[in-house]
Design a protein around this motif. Structure first.
Motif, PDB file in Angstrom:
ATOM      1  N   ARG A 237       0.829  -1.205   0.000  1.00 28.49           N
ATOM      2  CA  ARG A 237       0.000   0.000   0.000  1.00 28.49           C
ATOM      3  C   ARG A 237       0.857   1.246   0.000  1.00 28.49           C
ATOM      4  O   ARG A 237       1.845   1.361   0.710  1.00 28.49           O
ATOM      5  N   THR A 239       0.518   5.811  -0.575  1.00 31.08           N
ATOM      6  CA  THR A 239      -0.326   6.923  -0.136  1.00 31.08           C
ATOM      7  C   THR A 239      -1.694   6.788  -0.794  1.00 31.08           C
ATOM      8  O   THR A 239      -1.793   6.478  -1.987  1.00 31.08           O
ATOM      9  N   PRO A 240      -2.771   7.020  -0.059  1.00 29.14           N
ATOM     10  CA  PRO A 240      -4.099   6.882  -0.663  1.00 29.14           C
ATOM     11  C   PRO A 240      -4.281   7.783  -1.883  1.00 29.14           C
ATOM     12  O   PRO A 240      -3.965   8.978  -1.834  1.00 29.14           O
ATOM     13  N   ARG A 241      -4.771   7.207  -2.962  1.00 23.16           N
ATOM     14  CA  ARG A 241      -5.151   7.993  -4.134  1.00 23.16           C
ATOM     15  C   ARG A 241      -6.506   8.641  -3.882  1.00 23.16           C
ATOM     16  O   ARG A 241      -6.712   9.826  -4.173  1.00 23.16           O
ATOM     17  N   GLU A 243      -9.745   8.844  -0.820  1.00 18.42           N
ATOM     18  CA  GLU A 243      -9.978   8.563   0.600  1.00 18.42           C
ATOM     19  C   GLU A 243     -11.208   9.324   1.074  1.00 18.42           C
ATOM     20  O   GLU A 243     -11.495  10.430   0.600  1.00 18.42           O
ATOM     21  N   ALA A 269      -5.214   3.078  -2.736  1.00 21.10           N
ATOM     22  CA  ALA A 269      -4.016   3.663  -3.317  1.00 21.10           C
ATOM     23  C   ALA A 269      -4.024   3.506  -4.830  1.00 21.10           C
ATOM     24  O   ALA A 269      -4.874   2.816  -5.410  1.00 21.10           O
ATOM     25  N   ASP A 305      -5.644  12.313  -3.921  1.00 27.72           N
ATOM     26  CA  ASP A 305      -4.210  12.569  -3.729  1.00 27.72           C
ATOM     27  C   ASP A 305      -3.979  13.555  -2.583  1.00 27.72           C
ATOM     28  O   ASP A 305      -3.129  14.458  -2.666  1.00 27.72           O
ATOM     29  N   THR A 437      -6.910   3.391  -9.937  1.00 25.46           N
ATOM     30  CA  THR A 437      -7.550   3.026  -8.677  1.00 25.46           C
ATOM     31  C   THR A 437      -9.005   2.665  -8.955  1.00 25.46           C
ATOM     32  O   THR A 437      -9.740   3.450  -9.556  1.00 25.46           O
TER      33      THR A 437
END
Length: 506
Positions: A237, A239-241, A243, A269, A305, A437
């Motif tokens: 995993r 950084t979240p794309r 969220e 992500a 992002d 994603t």
């Protein structure tokens, strides 16, 4: 048993293409006749012929007789059959009022139809507009309409499409109960498990023709469930794309706002697939719509992002619109019926990415071919394409925006097994090659198992469990997750019996 509907030698041709050719069938009182076949085989065209409905400009040969009385239709895309400006109470109340009786009797008929259609909490459903219902709930409201109309024949077009396995079991029981009341049911379906459980007779269609017919046991051979695409190893995993943080969403009703999502926190992500699973009405579609800016009545934050996205679609920039694309469960409603499908697909690249029209058209053709849809077919208007063909076209249109996040709302539920696997393979490749994603809203547990890196399980507007897909599927912690997985495992082992409960008296 008496014949209540009959089709003989039906041919429906449009623009030189035969949608059905030489189809004959009989629908008998108290019997369930299933028509199966891949997308575009002519199932829906045959079913609509029983209602006397044909595509505009179609050339018709053969005969269709319905001496048994009214024909009810439960469409694959139920939103198209529901007036978006009227609440469910008005839609059903008008039908019940035409049958006379006291106010209490009219109300009880409506409540009884909703209960027979397996819709819990009828008062809450009656207060809502169609767009405030999940696809599965809309499907059951349309079924309730058909029951209220007193139809002697019900054409059910993919009635389990978009339904979780628990609700599918209720639909199976309901259609069996409908047949027990002496109503003829014509079932159009890709779901061979459901066909095996329900059908007295099975008709197999391909390219508009009947290629086989008989009992389910004699016609349906080989594996029932489509083989899922190969599962992939878990990715590390990043950084979240995309969220959500503390997302609480509401629907507006005459009695005020109703909370449909509470405190949702999920993330995915780049190159990762997050599957949202749960029962119809659990809030999955509303969550997906919040991500895409299609539902703005919420508190909390949606981030792309790491940057908050505007709540409303109208407030998002062209770059933000392209970055998060949504593929609707009801693909037919997502297209302008007056313009060629290919033009609408290509326009996405022109409008959101500034692509040249010729380049956009070439990209659209290539993308459609990857999804198994010939460009020659996409040059037609939406009415000339089947539901499965339009679903592939809708996915192609979203992909032409070159999104960072693709929200897919039950996009495999109305597809035949071969097309389903093609779509899943394309999505898996895009996720890995383009680091796309995916937010995959689904009732298809095998598809979620094959495609997802993470799974979030929703129930009654809350995430009751989430984590790596292998952990959620192999070692579920929440009781509802265990129930959902157990039902998915047992779904193909259910069998229809005539010993179904009698409907409640009105």
């Amino acid at each position: 048993m008496s014949t209540v509907a009959e089709v003989h030698g039906l041919r429906v041709e449009i623009a030189g293409r035969a949608l059905v050719d030489g189809v004959s069938l009989q629908a008998r009182a108290g019997r369930i006749t299933a028509i199966v076949g891949p997308s575009g085989s002519g199932k829906t065209t045959t079913g609509l012929a029983l209602l006397g409905e044909y595509p505009p400009g179609a050339r018709i040969e053969g005969t269709v007789r319905t001496p048994g009385g009214a024909v009810g239709y439960v469409p694959q895309h139920p939103a198209a059959a529901l007036n978006p400006a009227r609440r469910v109470s008005a839609l059903l109340g008008d039908i019940s009022s035409r049958q006379g009786g006291t106010r209490a009797q009219r109300r009880e008929r409506v409540h009884r139809a909703l209960r027979l259609a397996r819709l819990p909490d009828p008062p809450a459903v009656l207060r809502r507009f169609p767009h405030q219902l999940s696809g599965g709930q809309q499907q059951r409201v349309v079924l309730a309409q058909a029951l209220l109309l007193g139809a002697r024949v019900i054409v059910a077009d993919e009635p389990t499409t978009g339904q979780d396995v628990l609700t599918k079991q209720g639909i199976v029981a309901e259609l069996a109960a409908v047949a027990e009341q002496g109503i003829a049911v014509v079932l159009l379906s890709h779901d061979l498990d459901v066909v095996r459980q329900l059908a007295d007779e099975v008709i197999v269609m391909r390219e508009g023709r009947v290629v086989d017919h008989g009992t389910a046991e004699s016609v349906l051979t080989g594996p029932v469930r489509p083989a899922p695409v190969a599962a992939r190893a878990a990715v590390r995993r990043g950084t979240p794309r995309v969220e959500t943080r503390g997302l609480t969403a509401r629907h507006r009703t005459p009695r005020g706002a109703v909370e449909v999502l509470t405190g949702i926190g999920v993330a995915a992500a780049a190159g990762e697939c997050l599957a949202l699973v749960g029962r119809s009405g659990s809030g999955k579609t509303t969550l997906g719509r919040c991500l895409a800016g299609l539902h703005s009545a919420y508190d909390g934050t949606v981030l792309l992002d790491g940057t908050p996205l505007p709540r409303s679609l109208r407030s998002r920039s062209r770059t933000e619109l392209a970055a998060v694309q949504y593929v609707f469960q009801d693909a037919k409603a997502a297209f302008d019926e007056h313009r060629p499908v290919l033009d609408q697909i290509a326009r996405t690249a022109v409008r959101l990415r500034g692509a040249h029209a010729d380049d956009a058209r070439r990209t659209a053709v290539r993308t459609l071919e990857e999804l198994g849809l010939p460009a020659s077919l996409a040059e037609r208007r939406p009415g000339a394409l089947s539901g499965g063909e339009l679903q592939r076209a809708a996915l192609a249109r979203a992909l032409l925006a070159e999104p960072k996040v693709l929200v897919c709302d039950e996009i495999t539920s109305g597809l035949d097994p071969l097309t389903r696997n093609t779509i899943l393979a394309v999505l898996a490749r895009l996720r890995e090659q383009a680091e796309l994603t995916l937010v995959f809203i689904t009732h298809d547990v095998p598809a979620a198992a094959a495609l997802a890196d993470r799974i979030a399980v929703l129930e009654a507007g809350r995430v009751v469990e989430q984590g790596p897909a292998h952990r959620v599927l192999d070692e579920p912690e929440h009781a509802f997750t265990r129930t959902l997985l157990r039902a998915a495992t047992q779904h193909g082992e259910l069998r229809r019996t005539r010993a179904v409960p009698e409907p409640e008296s009105g």
